[in-house]
Design a protein around this motif. Structure first.
Motif, short mmCIF file in Angstrom:
data_model
loop_
_atom_site.label_atom_id
_atom_site.label_comp_id
_atom_site.label_asym_id
_atom_site.label_seq_id
_atom_site.Cartn_x
_atom_site.Cartn_y
_atom_site.Cartn_z
N VAL A 1 -33.38 -13.84 -78.44
CA VAL A 1 -32.94 -12.51 -78.02
C VAL A 1 -33.73 -12.07 -76.79
O VAL A 1 -33.17 -11.60 -75.79
CB VAL A 1 -33.09 -11.49 -79.16
CG1 VAL A 1 -32.84 -10.06 -78.64
CG2 VAL A 1 -32.13 -11.81 -80.30
N CYS A 2 -35.05 -12.23 -76.85
CA CYS A 2 -35.89 -11.88 -75.70
C CYS A 2 -35.52 -12.72 -74.48
O CYS A 2 -35.44 -12.20 -73.36
CB CYS A 2 -37.37 -12.08 -76.03
SG CYS A 2 -38.02 -10.90 -77.22
N ALA A 3 -35.28 -14.01 -74.70
CA ALA A 3 -34.91 -14.89 -73.60
C ALA A 3 -33.61 -14.43 -72.97
O ALA A 3 -33.43 -14.50 -71.74
CB ALA A 3 -34.78 -16.33 -74.10
N ALA A 4 -32.67 -13.95 -73.79
CA ALA A 4 -31.40 -13.46 -73.26
C ALA A 4 -31.62 -12.23 -72.38
O ALA A 4 -31.03 -12.12 -71.29
CB ALA A 4 -30.46 -13.12 -74.41
N PHE A 5 -32.48 -11.31 -72.83
CA PHE A 5 -32.77 -10.12 -72.02
C PHE A 5 -33.41 -10.52 -70.69
O PHE A 5 -33.12 -9.93 -69.64
CB PHE A 5 -33.67 -9.15 -72.78
CG PHE A 5 -32.97 -8.41 -73.88
CD1 PHE A 5 -31.66 -7.97 -73.73
CD2 PHE A 5 -33.60 -8.15 -75.09
CE1 PHE A 5 -31.00 -7.29 -74.74
CE2 PHE A 5 -32.96 -7.47 -76.11
CZ PHE A 5 -31.65 -7.04 -75.94
N VAL A 6 -34.31 -11.49 -70.73
CA VAL A 6 -34.97 -11.96 -69.50
C VAL A 6 -33.93 -12.47 -68.51
O VAL A 6 -33.94 -12.13 -67.32
CB VAL A 6 -36.01 -13.06 -69.82
CG1 VAL A 6 -36.47 -13.74 -68.54
CG2 VAL A 6 -37.20 -12.47 -70.56
N GLN A 7 -33.01 -13.31 -69.00
CA GLN A 7 -32.01 -13.88 -68.10
C GLN A 7 -31.03 -12.83 -67.59
O GLN A 7 -30.62 -12.84 -66.43
CB GLN A 7 -31.25 -15.01 -68.81
CG GLN A 7 -32.13 -16.22 -69.10
CD GLN A 7 -31.35 -17.32 -69.80
OE1 GLN A 7 -30.51 -17.98 -69.19
NE2 GLN A 7 -31.63 -17.52 -71.07
N LEU A 8 -30.65 -11.89 -68.46
CA LEU A 8 -29.72 -10.84 -68.04
C LEU A 8 -30.33 -9.95 -66.97
O LEU A 8 -29.64 -9.53 -66.04
CB LEU A 8 -29.29 -10.00 -69.25
CG LEU A 8 -28.25 -10.65 -70.16
CD1 LEU A 8 -28.09 -9.84 -71.44
CD2 LEU A 8 -26.90 -10.78 -69.44
N ILE A 9 -31.62 -9.66 -67.10
CA ILE A 9 -32.26 -8.79 -66.11
C ILE A 9 -32.35 -9.51 -64.77
O ILE A 9 -32.42 -8.89 -63.72
CB ILE A 9 -33.66 -8.33 -66.58
CG1 ILE A 9 -34.01 -6.96 -65.97
CG2 ILE A 9 -34.74 -9.33 -66.26
CD1 ILE A 9 -33.23 -5.83 -66.52
N GLU A 10 -32.32 -10.85 -64.80
CA GLU A 10 -32.31 -11.62 -63.56
C GLU A 10 -30.93 -11.64 -62.93
O GLU A 10 -30.77 -11.41 -61.74
CB GLU A 10 -32.73 -13.07 -63.83
CG GLU A 10 -34.16 -13.27 -64.30
CD GLU A 10 -34.42 -14.74 -64.60
OE1 GLU A 10 -33.97 -15.58 -63.81
OE2 GLU A 10 -35.06 -15.04 -65.62
N VAL A 11 -29.91 -11.93 -63.77
CA VAL A 11 -28.58 -12.23 -63.25
C VAL A 11 -27.70 -10.99 -63.14
O VAL A 11 -27.07 -10.76 -62.10
CB VAL A 11 -27.89 -13.29 -64.15
CG1 VAL A 11 -26.49 -13.59 -63.63
CG2 VAL A 11 -28.72 -14.55 -64.19
N ARG A 12 -27.68 -10.18 -64.19
CA ARG A 12 -26.78 -9.02 -64.21
C ARG A 12 -27.50 -7.80 -64.78
O ARG A 12 -27.22 -7.36 -65.90
CB ARG A 12 -25.55 -9.32 -65.07
CG ARG A 12 -24.70 -10.48 -64.59
CD ARG A 12 -23.87 -10.09 -63.37
NE ARG A 12 -23.08 -11.21 -62.92
CZ ARG A 12 -22.22 -11.16 -61.90
NH1 ARG A 12 -22.05 -10.03 -61.26
NH2 ARG A 12 -21.54 -12.24 -61.54
N PRO A 13 -28.45 -7.23 -64.06
CA PRO A 13 -29.18 -6.07 -64.60
C PRO A 13 -28.27 -4.89 -64.89
O PRO A 13 -28.59 -4.05 -65.74
CB PRO A 13 -30.20 -5.74 -63.50
CG PRO A 13 -29.63 -6.35 -62.25
CD PRO A 13 -28.91 -7.58 -62.70
#
Length: 963
Positions: free
Chosen positions: A239-251
Motif C-alpha cells: 500500500v505504501c509502495a503504491a502511494f509512493v509511485q502514485l505521488i511520482e506519476v499521478r499526484p
C-alpha cells in the motif's frame, strides 16, 4: 502430436537420479560431473520434455526433485526455447497449465516462474490457451488454483507488464482490462496471499498507467484505502509502495485524499514492521525531494511534483501548500526516532571491530559520493555500497532513509523546522547513561542532516555547536565518535571561513587535530569516518592547510602502518585530496621524505592485477599533478608500470588464459588517468618517457575500445599528450583524428557524452599544434560540432557545448579558408556558446578563430553581428594584447562598413551592459577620416572590395596590399 510424446522409463529414471544426487546435501557424488552430465543431456531435443514430465507428473518423486526439474527447465528454456520444435514447445506448455492448481505451493510457484519465462520468449500470441486457463483458475473457488494463477499472473506483470496491455487477436479488449476487475476483487479476499499478489500485480502498472487502470483509478484507490490497515505487513508495505509511485506519476489522483494519505503515512512511519516503515519514510522523502526540485518558494508545500526516479520530470498537478507543513511537528520527532540504530542493525556489530581484526574478505564496504542532481552529501554518505567481487548492492534501511528525509526536509523548509527539531535534538543529547547512547548518536546525526538546509538558522550558534561536537570525537562509543567526525565535516565550510580570526583559527585547529587523532583510532569504523571527514575539510581549507602539512602527513603515514585493506583505500583518497587542495605547496623535500617512501612501498607490494592498486593509482594521479616537476624523480617507474598494465590488460582481454588473469577495464582506466596526470604535471618532461615506449600504439587501441570509460580516459590522455609532445603522435595522427571524429558522429551521443567531450577537446588540442595537418578532417569535424551547438539545450551538457565552441574556433584559426565559407550557418549558436565560456587561453584560441574567419569572410557574420558583440562583451579581460587588437580591428571594421545608421541599429539591439563592455574597444572614438588609417583597419579586416564600392574614388586612390 505433442500429446503422443511419452518418456522412456530408462531415461526418466536416469534423469531423476541425477537430479536427486545434485540436490542432496548428503550425496557423495561429484556435483560437477553430475552437472556436466545434465548439460550433456540438454543437447537431446526431448530432454526438456523429460524435465516437464518429471516436474508435472512424477507424483512418486519428492517435491524437491520435481522442483529441481522445473528450475532446470526454466534455465534451459531461456537459451533453447526459440530453437525447439513447435511440438516440443506445445508439449511443455500443456504440462505446465495443470500445475497452476497443484497441491504443493512450491510446484505452483515454480510453474508460474516457467510460464513467465515462456511468455517473455514467445509472447501471449504464442500461447492462446494461457489466458483462458488463468481466468478459469481465478474464477474458481479453489484456493490452490487461485493462488497458482495469481502467482503466474503476478510474475508476468512484474517481468513483462506491457504484454497484458497490448491488443490480442480474438480478444475484444486488452488482457489488462479483463484482469483488473478480478484483481480488485481479490483485494477483499480473506486470504493474505491473494491480497498481496493482487495488489502487487496492479502496482506494476502505475508507472505504465494503461488506459484500463486510469479509467478505474477510483476503484483502485478505494481498494488501497481498504487495505491500508491490513493485518499482513507485506500488504501494508505494498500500500505504501503504491502511494509512493502514485505521488511520482499521478499526484493529482491523490490530491483529494492528500491529508488522509499523509496521516496514514505518518502512522505507518511508526509501523512495527521495519520494511513497512521504510516504504512510508520513502514516501516522505519523495514528497520533499519533489518540493526541492520544483524550485518553488520553500514556504509552499509540493509545488509541481518531481519523480524520484528521474529527478527531472515534472508532473502537472499543483498540490495544496499547507498540507505537509501542518504535519511537521509530528513528522520530525518520528524521523528522529527512526534515526536511532535498531538493535539488529549490522553496523552495531561492525562497530565493535577494532584494527586487530582482519577485514572480512567477502565484503568490502566503501562510502563515496555519487553525483545526483539535487542530492546532498548526506544521501551519498548513507549509501553503503557493498562490493563483493564485481557486484554492487545498495544497503538501505529505515535509519538511513529517515536521515535522508530529514536532510531533504531541511532543504525544503529551511530554518522553519528548527523550533520543532532542536528541542528534540537537545533532549536526546542531554540524555545521560550508556543506555542512551543511540539517542545521542541520532541527535548528532540529525545536526549533520540539517547542516545544509538550516545553515542560516544555525549560523549564530555554530561556534558553540562545533565546540560541543569536538569533545564527542573522544566519546567512549565508537559510533558516536564516527558520526561526530561526519557531522563536523558537514560544517567544514563554516569552520574554514571563521579561521581568519584568532578564536576561529583556534577552533579550526581543534577540529583538524581532533580528526587527526581519530584517524589513528583503533576502531575501523571511526578510522573510516575520520579519513572521509578530513578529506572534506581538505577540500574546503585548500592552501590554509599549508602550515600544518607536516603533522597531517605524519598522521596519514602513520595510518599506513595501522590500517587494513578496506580503510587503506580511504587513506589514499585523503592523500590525493590533500594534494589537490594544496598543490605545489606539497613539493617540498621534507614533505616528500615523509610521504613517498610508504606509498612506494605499497606500490611495490601490489601486483599489476591486484584491485587494491586502483585507489593507489588515483592517489598517484593527484600527486603527479600537484608536484609537477617534483614528481620527475618517481616518474619513470610509474610511467613504465602504467604502460605495462595497459598492455597486459589488452592481452587478457584477447586471451585471459594466456595472460593468467581476467580482463578488468578499470586497470586500463586508472592507468590512463595516471598517465594524464604525469603529462599534466611533467609537461614536456614526459616526452623522453613517451619516445622510449609503445604508448602511442596502446593509446590508439584504447581510443577504439568498446568500453565508454576506457575511451573517455584515452581521449583525455590524447589531448594531454597533444599539448606537450605532439611529435610522438604524428606517425599515427590520421588514425587518432579519424577515431576521435567518430565519437562525435554517433547516434548514441547522449549515452557517450563524456567520451565525445574528451574527443572534441583532444581534436582542438591537436589542431593548434599540427595546424594545416588537421585540414583533411576539418569539414567532417565541423559537420559534427555545428549540430551539437545548435541543439545544446537537448544535449544539456555545458562542457560538451563549450568544448565544441572552442574546437570549432581552433579549427577556424588554423584553417579559416575551410571554415569561413560556412560561418553564416553556425555563427549565432557558436557565439552564444562562446559568451558562456569563462576567460582562459582556450577561449582566446576560439576568438582568434573568430577573427580569422571574419577577415576571410566578413559578410558571413553580418546576420549574427549582435550575437558576436555579446560574445566579445563576455570577456572580463583579454589578456593577450595581440588578440585584443584583433578584436578591436574586427569591431571597427564593421563600424566603418555599416554606414548610414546601420551600425547604430545593430548597437540599439544590445543591452546597456553589453554596450558598456564594448567601450573598452574604443567604439565611441571619433570616426576615422584618414584614408590610410581606414585602409589599415579594413584591409586587415578583409573588406577591400566592399571599401571600393562604398567609399568610391577617395579610397581607390589609397594603395592597399592585396588580400
Amino acid at each position: 502430436m505433442a500429446a503422443a510424446w511419452q518418456p522412456q522409463e530408462e531415461g526418466f529414471k536416469e534423469i531423476c537420479g541425477l537430479l536427486e544426487h545434485q540436490i542432496s546435501p548428503t550425496s557423495t557424488a561429484d556435483k560437477s560431473q553430475i552437472w556436466q552430465q545434465l548439460q550433456h543431456f540438454s543437447q537431446f531435443p526431448d530432454f526438456n520434455n523429460y524435465l516437464a514430465f518429471i516436474f508435472s507428473r512424477a507424483e512418486g518423486k519428492s517435491v524437491e526433485i520435481r522442483q529441481a526439474a522445473g528450475l532446470l527447465l526454466k534455465n534451459n528454456l531461456r537459451n533453447a526455447y526459440k530453437t525447439m520444435t513447435p511440438d516440443n514447445q506445445q508439449y511443455i506448455k500443456s504440462e505446465l497449465l495443470p500445475c497452476l492448481g497443484a497441491a504443493d505451493r512450491h510446484i505452483r510457484s515454480t510453474a508460474g516462474t516457467i510460464i513467465s519465462v515462456i511468455v517473455q520468449l514467445g509472447g501471449i500470441l504464442g500461447w492462446p490457451e494461457l489466458l483462458q486457463a488463468v481466468i478459469t483458475c481465478l474464477d474458481s473457488n479453489d484456493l490452490n488454483h487461485m493462488e497458482g494463477a495469481m502467482d503466474a499472473l503476478s510474475k508476468i506483470c512484474e517481468d513483462i507488464p506491457q504484454v497484458l496491455d497490448s491488443d490480442v487477436p480474438g480478444l475484444s479488449e486488452r488482457p489488462i482490462k479483463i484482469f483488473l476487475p478480478r484483481l480488485y476483487q481479490f483485494f477483499q479476499s480473506p486470504h493474505p496471499s491473494l491480497r498481496k499478489l493482487a495488489l502487487g500485480s496492479v502496482n506494476q502498472y502505475i508507472m505504465l498507467m494503461p488506459a484500463a487502470l486510469y479509467a478505474s483509478m477510483n476503484q483502485y484507490l478505494q481498494g488501497l484505502f481498504a487495505l491500508a490497515n491490513d493485518q499482513a505487513a507485506e500488504v501494508r508495505k505494498l500500500v505504501c509502495a503504491a502511494f509512493v509511485q502514485l505521488i511520482e506519476v499521478r499526484p493529482s489522483f491523490l490530491e483529494p485524499h492528500l491529508r488522509s494519505v499523509a496521516e496514514y503515512i505518518l502512522q505507518v512511519n511508526k509501523d512495527g514492521d521495519d520494511e513497512v516503515a521504510l516504504e512510508a519514510c520513502e514516501f516522505c522523502e519523495l514528497v520533499m525531494v519533489s518540493v526541492k526540485h520544483d524550485g518553488a518558494d520553500p514556504s509552499s508545500f509540493l509545488g509541481v511534483m518531481v519523480t524520484l526516479m528521474s529527478w527531472s520530470a515534472y508532473c502537472d498537478a499543483q498540490l495544496p501548500p499547507e498540507t505537509l507543513r501542518e504535519f511537521l511537528p509530528r513528522l520530525i520527532p518520528v524521523l528522529l526516532s527512526n534515526m536511532a540504530y535498531a538493535d539488529d542493525d549490522e553496523s552495531l556489530a561492525e562497530a565493535e571491530e577494532d584494527e586487530s581484526l582482519p577485514d572480512r574478505d567477502q565484503v568490502q564496504s566503501l562510502r563515496f559520493c555519487v553525483s545526483i542532481p539535487g542530492c546532498s552529501r548526506l544521501l551519498c554518505f548513507f549509501t553503503d555500497f557493498m562490493l563483493e567481487d564485481d557486484d554492487i548492492v545498495n544497503v538501505w534501511n529505515l535509519r538511513k532513509c529517515s536521515a535522508a528525509a530529514l536532510d531533504i526536509l531541511s532543504n525544503v523548509f529551511g530554518d522553519e523546522i528548527l523550533p520543532t527539531l532542536m528541542p528534540v535534538v537537545q533532549a536526546k543529547l542531554s540524555a545521560s547513561g550508556d543506555e542512551s547512547w543511540k539517542d545521542r548518536e541520532a541527535a548528532v546525526l540529525a545536526l549533520g542532516a540539517v547542516a545544509e538546509g538550516c545553515i542560516n538558522g544555525l549560523y549564530p550558534n555554530l561556534s558553540q555547536m562545533v565546540g560541543f561536537l569536538i569533545p564527542l570525537l573522544d566519546d567512549k562509543f565508537p559510533l558516536i565518535r564516527s558520526i561526530s567526525c561526519w557531522t563536523i565535516s558537514r560544517f567544514s565550510k563554516y569552520v574554514v571561513q571563521e579561521s581568519g580570526h584568532q578564536k576561529g583559527y583556534e577552533q579550526f585547529d581543534e577540529v583538524l587535530m581532533g580528526l587527526l587523532r581519530r584517524i589513528l583510532d583503533t576502531n575501523k569504523r571511526v578510522q573510516e569516518a575520520a579519513c572521509s571527514a578530513l578529506a572534506t575539510l581538505e577540500e574546503e581549507a585548500a592552501e590554509e592547510l599549508a602550515p600544518r602539512l607536516e603533522i597531517i602527513l605524519q598522521h596519514l603515514v602513520c595510518a599506513f602502518g595501522k590500517y587494513q585493506r578496506r580503510n587503506l583505500r580511504i587513506v589514499y583518497d585523503a592523500i590525493g585530496t590533500l594534494a589537490d587542495a594544496v598543490g605545489a605547496e606539497l613539493n617540498q623535500p621534507a614533505y616528500l621524505e615523509i610521504l613517498m617512501p610508504p606509498l612506494i612501498a605499497k606500490w611495490q607490494q601490489l601486483s599489476n592485477s591486484d584491485k587494491d592498486l586502483f585507489p593507489l593509482l588515483e592517489c598517484f594521479t593527484s600527486l603527479a599533478k600537484a608536484l609537477g616537476a617534483g614528481f620527475s624523480q618517481f616518474a619513470e617507474p610509474v610511467f613504465q608500470r602504467c604502460t605495462a598494465i595497459i598492455h597486459s590488460q589488452q592481452l587478457a582481454k584477447a586471451d585471459p588464459v594466456a595472460a593468467g588473469f581476467l580482463y578488468d577495464k578499470e586497470f586500463i582506466v586508472c592507468s590512463l588517468d595516471l598517465l594524464s596526470g604525469l603529462a599534466e604535471g611533467l609537461g614536456s618532461g614526459i616526452e623522453s618517457l613517451v619516445s622510449q615506449s609503445n604508448l602511442r600504439d596502446l593509446l590508439l587501441q584504447c581510443c577504439m575500445d568498446d568500453a565508454y570509460d576506457v575511451r573517455q580516459s584515452a581521449f583525455a590522455l590524447l589531448g594531454d599528450l597533444a599539448r606537450v609532445c605532439t611529435v610522438h603522435l604524428s606517425p599515427r595522427l590520421p588514425e587518432f583524428l579519424d577515431v576521435a571524429v567518430k565519437q562525435l558522429n554517433t547516434p548514441k551521443l547522449k549515452e557517450t557524452i563524456s567520451v565525445a567531450n574528451n574527443a572534441c577537446w583532444a581534436i582542438g588540442e591537436l589542431a593548434v599544434k599540427v595546424r594545416q595537418e588537421i585540414s583533411p578532417i576539418v569539414m567532417t569535424v565541423m559537420s559534427c560540432l555545428v549540430p551539437i551547438l545548435q541543439h545544446s539545450e537537448e544535449l544539456n551538457n555545458k562542457s560538451l557545448t563549450e568544448n565544441s565552441a572552442i574546437t570549432l574556433g581552433r579549427l577556424a584559426w588554423v584553417c579559416p579558408e575551410l571554415v569561413s565559407p560556412h560561418m553564416e550557418h553556425f555563427m549565432q549558436s557558436w557565439c552564444i556558446a562562446l559568451s558562456m565560456i569563462h576567460d582562459d587561453i582556450e577561449k582566446e584560441d576560439a576568438f582568434r578563430g573568430l577573427c580569422a574567419m571574419v577577415r576571410t569572410n566578413p559578410s558571413g557574420a553580418l546576420s549574427s553581428l549582435v550575437f558576436m558583440c555579446k560574445a566579445i562583451a563576455s570577456w572580463h579581460e583579454i589578456r593577450s594584447a595581440e588578440l585584443h587588437n584583433e578584436v578591436c580591428q574586427v569591431l571597427h571594421g564593421y563600424k566603418q562598413m555599416l554606414r548610414n545608421g546601420a551600425w547604430d541599429q545593430y548597437m540599439s539591439a544590445l543591452e546597456p551592459p553589453v554596450k558598456e563592455k564594448l567601450l573598452k574597444y574604443q567604439l565611441e572614438a571619433a570616426p576615422l577620416q584618414n584614408p590610410e588609417q581606414i585602409g589599415r583597419i579594413l584591409t586587415v579586416f578583409g573588406f577591400r572590395k566592399t571599401l571600393i564600392r562604398w567609399y568610391g574614388n577617395g579610397v581607390k586612390r589609397c594603395s592597399f596590399p592585396s588580400f
